[in-house]
Design a protein around this motif. Structure first.
Motif, PDB file in Angstrom:
ATOM      1  N   THR A 184      45.838  34.510  48.529  1.00  0.00           N
ATOM      2  CA  THR A 184      45.942  33.521  47.461  1.00  0.00           C
ATOM      3  C   THR A 184      46.098  34.223  46.123  1.00  0.00           C
ATOM      4  OG1 THR A 184      43.545  33.454  47.205  1.00  0.00           O
ATOM      5  CG2 THR A 184      44.520  31.849  48.722  1.00  0.00           C
ATOM      6  N   GLU A 185      46.410  33.442  45.121  1.00  0.00           N
ATOM      7  CA  GLU A 185      46.540  33.993  43.781  1.00  0.00           C
ATOM      8  C   GLU A 185      45.196  34.549  43.307  1.00  0.00           C
ATOM      9  OE1 GLU A 185      49.270  34.277  41.742  1.00  0.00           O
ATOM     10  OE2 GLU A 185      50.363  33.712  43.548  1.00  0.00           O
ATOM     11  N   VAL A 186      45.243  35.549  42.481  1.00  0.00           N
ATOM     12  CA  VAL A 186      44.040  36.146  41.909  1.00  0.00           C
ATOM     13  C   VAL A 186      43.673  35.364  40.658  1.00  0.00           C
ATOM     14  CG1 VAL A 186      43.084  38.216  40.871  1.00  0.00           C
ATOM     15  CG2 VAL A 186      44.619  38.407  42.823  1.00  0.00           C
ATOM     16  N   ALA A 187      42.454  34.877  40.612  1.00  0.00           N
ATOM     17  CA  ALA A 187      41.975  34.114  39.470  1.00  0.00           C
ATOM     18  C   ALA A 187      41.248  35.040  38.498  1.00  0.00           C
ATOM     19  CB  ALA A 187      41.029  33.012  39.927  1.00  0.00           C
ATOM     20  N   PRO A 188      41.329  34.747  37.214  1.00  0.00           N
ATOM     21  CA  PRO A 188      40.605  35.563  36.232  1.00  0.00           C
ATOM     22  C   PRO A 188      39.106  35.645  36.541  1.00  0.00           C
ATOM     23  CG  PRO A 188      42.160  34.151  35.107  1.00  0.00           C
ATOM     24  CD  PRO A 188      42.157  33.730  36.553  1.00  0.00           C
ATOM     25  N   GLU A 189      38.529  34.558  37.028  1.00  0.00           N
ATOM     26  CA  GLU A 189      37.102  34.560  37.372  1.00  0.00           C
ATOM     27  C   GLU A 189      36.802  35.593  38.450  1.00  0.00           C
ATOM     28  OE1 GLU A 189      39.021  31.864  37.229  1.00  0.00           O
ATOM     29  OE2 GLU A 189      38.118  30.581  35.704  1.00  0.00           O
ATOM     30  N   ASP A 190      37.709  35.744  39.407  1.00  0.00           N
ATOM     31  CA  ASP A 190      37.520  36.732  40.476  1.00  0.00           C
ATOM     32  C   ASP A 190      37.483  38.147  39.912  1.00  0.00           C
ATOM     33  OD1 ASP A 190      37.588  34.680  42.373  1.00  0.00           O
ATOM     34  OD2 ASP A 190      39.750  34.891  42.670  1.00  0.00           O
ATOM     35  N   VAL A 191      38.383  38.430  38.981  1.00  0.00           N
ATOM     36  CA  VAL A 191      38.455  39.765  38.381  1.00  0.00           C
ATOM     37  C   VAL A 191      37.200  40.039  37.554  1.00  0.00           C
ATOM     38  CG1 VAL A 191      39.745  41.251  36.796  1.00  0.00           C
ATOM     39  CG2 VAL A 191      40.965  39.796  38.419  1.00  0.00           C
ATOM     40  N   VAL A 192      36.761  39.049  36.799  1.00  0.00           N
ATOM     41  CA  VAL A 192      35.555  39.210  35.977  1.00  0.00           C
ATOM     42  C   VAL A 192      34.350  39.509  36.868  1.00  0.00           C
ATOM     43  CG1 VAL A 192      33.928  37.997  34.477  1.00  0.00           C
ATOM     44  CG2 VAL A 192      36.381  37.805  34.053  1.00  0.00           C
ATOM     45  N   LEU A 193      34.175  38.724  37.919  1.00  0.00           N
ATOM     46  CA  LEU A 193      33.026  38.925  38.800  1.00  0.00           C
ATOM     47  C   LEU A 193      33.111  40.238  39.560  1.00  0.00           C
ATOM     48  CD1 LEU A 193      32.603  35.276  40.096  1.00  0.00           C
ATOM     49  CD2 LEU A 193      31.186  36.477  38.419  1.00  0.00           C
ATOM     50  N   ALA A 194      34.306  40.614  39.998  1.00  0.00           N
ATOM     51  CA  ALA A 194      34.473  41.892  40.710  1.00  0.00           C
ATOM     52  C   ALA A 194      34.156  43.070  39.804  1.00  0.00           C
ATOM     53  CB  ALA A 194      35.887  42.002  41.259  1.00  0.00           C
ATOM     54  N   ALA A 195      34.370  42.894  38.504  1.00  0.00           N
ATOM     55  CA  ALA A 195      34.069  43.962  37.547  1.00  0.00           C
ATOM     56  C   ALA A 195      32.591  43.988  37.180  1.00  0.00           C
ATOM     57  CB  ALA A 195      34.916  43.774  36.282  1.00  0.00           C
ATOM     58  N   GLY A 196      31.827  43.023  37.673  1.00  0.00           N
ATOM     59  CA  GLY A 196      30.398  42.990  37.378  1.00  0.00           C
ATOM     60  C   GLY A 196      30.086  42.436  35.998  1.00  0.00           C
ATOM     61  N   ARG A 197      31.023  41.696  35.448  1.00  0.00           N
ATOM     62  CA  ARG A 197      30.842  41.122  34.118  1.00  0.00           C
ATOM     63  C   ARG A 197      30.439  39.661  34.216  1.00  0.00           C
ATOM     64  NH1 ARG A 197      35.799  43.307  30.331  1.00  0.00           N
ATOM     65  NH2 ARG A 197      35.599  45.511  30.828  1.00  0.00           N
ATOM     66  N   ASP A 198      29.870  39.150  33.129  1.00  0.00           N
ATOM     67  CA  ASP A 198      29.559  37.732  33.040  1.00  0.00           C
ATOM     68  C   ASP A 198      30.833  36.956  32.755  1.00  0.00           C
ATOM     69  OD1 ASP A 198      26.792  38.091  33.394  1.00  0.00           O
ATOM     70  OD2 ASP A 198      26.493  38.434  31.248  1.00  0.00           O
ATOM     71  N   VAL A 199      30.888  35.726  33.251  1.00  0.00           N
ATOM     72  CA  VAL A 199      32.048  34.877  33.007  1.00  0.00           C
ATOM     73  C   VAL A 199      31.893  34.270  31.606  1.00  0.00           C
ATOM     74  CG1 VAL A 199      33.374  32.871  33.785  1.00  0.00           C
ATOM     75  CG2 VAL A 199      32.312  34.386  35.462  1.00  0.00           C
ATOM     76  N   THR A 200      32.589  34.866  30.662  1.00  0.00           N
ATOM     77  CA  THR A 200      32.604  34.398  29.285  1.00  0.00           C
ATOM     78  C   THR A 200      34.057  34.227  28.870  1.00  0.00           C
ATOM     79  OG1 THR A 200      32.713  36.615  28.332  1.00  0.00           O
ATOM     80  CG2 THR A 200      30.496  35.723  28.745  1.00  0.00           C
ATOM     81  N   PRO A 201      34.324  33.476  27.807  1.00  0.00           N
ATOM     82  CA  PRO A 201      35.714  33.339  27.360  1.00  0.00           C
ATOM     83  C   PRO A 201      36.376  34.691  27.074  1.00  0.00           C
ATOM     84  CG  PRO A 201      34.349  31.690  26.295  1.00  0.00           C
ATOM     85  CD  PRO A 201      33.416  32.610  27.037  1.00  0.00           C
ATOM     86  N   GLU A 202      35.637  35.618  26.499  1.00  0.00           N
ATOM     87  CA  GLU A 202      36.200  36.938  26.182  1.00  0.00           C
ATOM     88  C   GLU A 202      36.547  37.705  27.450  1.00  0.00           C
ATOM     89  OE1 GLU A 202      33.209  35.852  24.959  1.00  0.00           O
ATOM     90  OE2 GLU A 202      33.865  35.353  22.922  1.00  0.00           O
ATOM     91  N   ASN A 203      35.657  37.667  28.434  1.00  0.00           N
ATOM     92  CA  ASN A 203      35.910  38.382  29.684  1.00  0.00           C
ATOM     93  C   ASN A 203      37.027  37.723  30.491  1.00  0.00           C
ATOM     94  OD1 ASN A 203      34.037  40.365  29.167  1.00  0.00           O
ATOM     95  ND2 ASN A 203      32.396  39.334  30.279  1.00  0.00           N
ATOM     96  N   LEU A 204      37.131  36.405  30.433  1.00  0.00           N
ATOM     97  CA  LEU A 204      38.225  35.720  31.110  1.00  0.00           C
ATOM     98  C   LEU A 204      39.558  36.100  30.487  1.00  0.00           C
ATOM     99  CD1 LEU A 204      36.646  32.206  31.683  1.00  0.00           C
ATOM    100  CD2 LEU A 204      37.198  33.917  33.431  1.00  0.00           C
ATOM    101  N   GLU A 205      39.594  36.225  29.171  1.00  0.00           N
ATOM    102  CA  GLU A 205      40.828  36.642  28.503  1.00  0.00           C
ATOM    103  C   GLU A 205      41.185  38.074  28.888  1.00  0.00           C
ATOM    104  OE1 GLU A 205      44.293  36.554  26.761  1.00  0.00           O
ATOM    105  OE2 GLU A 205      43.002  34.801  27.028  1.00  0.00           O
ATOM    106  N   TRP A 206      40.190  38.947  28.946  1.00  0.00           N
ATOM    107  CA  TRP A 206      40.407  40.328  29.390  1.00  0.00           C
ATOM    108  C   TRP A 206      41.002  40.340  30.795  1.00  0.00           C
ATOM    109  CZ3 TRP A 206      37.697  42.273  33.659  1.00  0.00           C
ATOM    110  CH2 TRP A 206      37.957  43.613  33.958  1.00  0.00           C
TER     111      TRP A 206
END
Length: 68
Positions: free
Chosen positions: A28-50
């Motif tokens: 499936t497509e990679v979602a920004p939330e997946d990347v944020v969580l895989a990086a061990g970061r909190d889901v915030t607007p800044e991290n979602l943009e990253w």
């Protein structure tokens, strides 16, 4: 001590997930939330943009690079 005794002393949370059950993606497509969580970061607007920028630059590999 037998194998069954040693297994009984460990909770399921203590066991590592077998490699055969670990998957980076399911096709499936990679979602920004997946990347944020895989990086061990909190889901915030800044991290979602990253994560969005990372996906734009690297595609699905953005997630694959973060997972074992």
């Amino acid at each position: 001590m037998s194998t069954s005794e040693s297994d009984a002393s460990h909770s399921p949370e203590d066991r590592a997930t077998p490699d055969a059950l670990l998957h980076a993606r399911t096709g499936t497509e990679v979602a920004p939330e997946d990347v944020v969580l895989a990086a061990g970061r909190d889901v915030t607007p800044e991290n979602l943009e990253w994560a969005r920028r990372k996906i734009e630059a690297e595609g699905a590999a953005a997630l694959d690079k973060l997972l074992p």
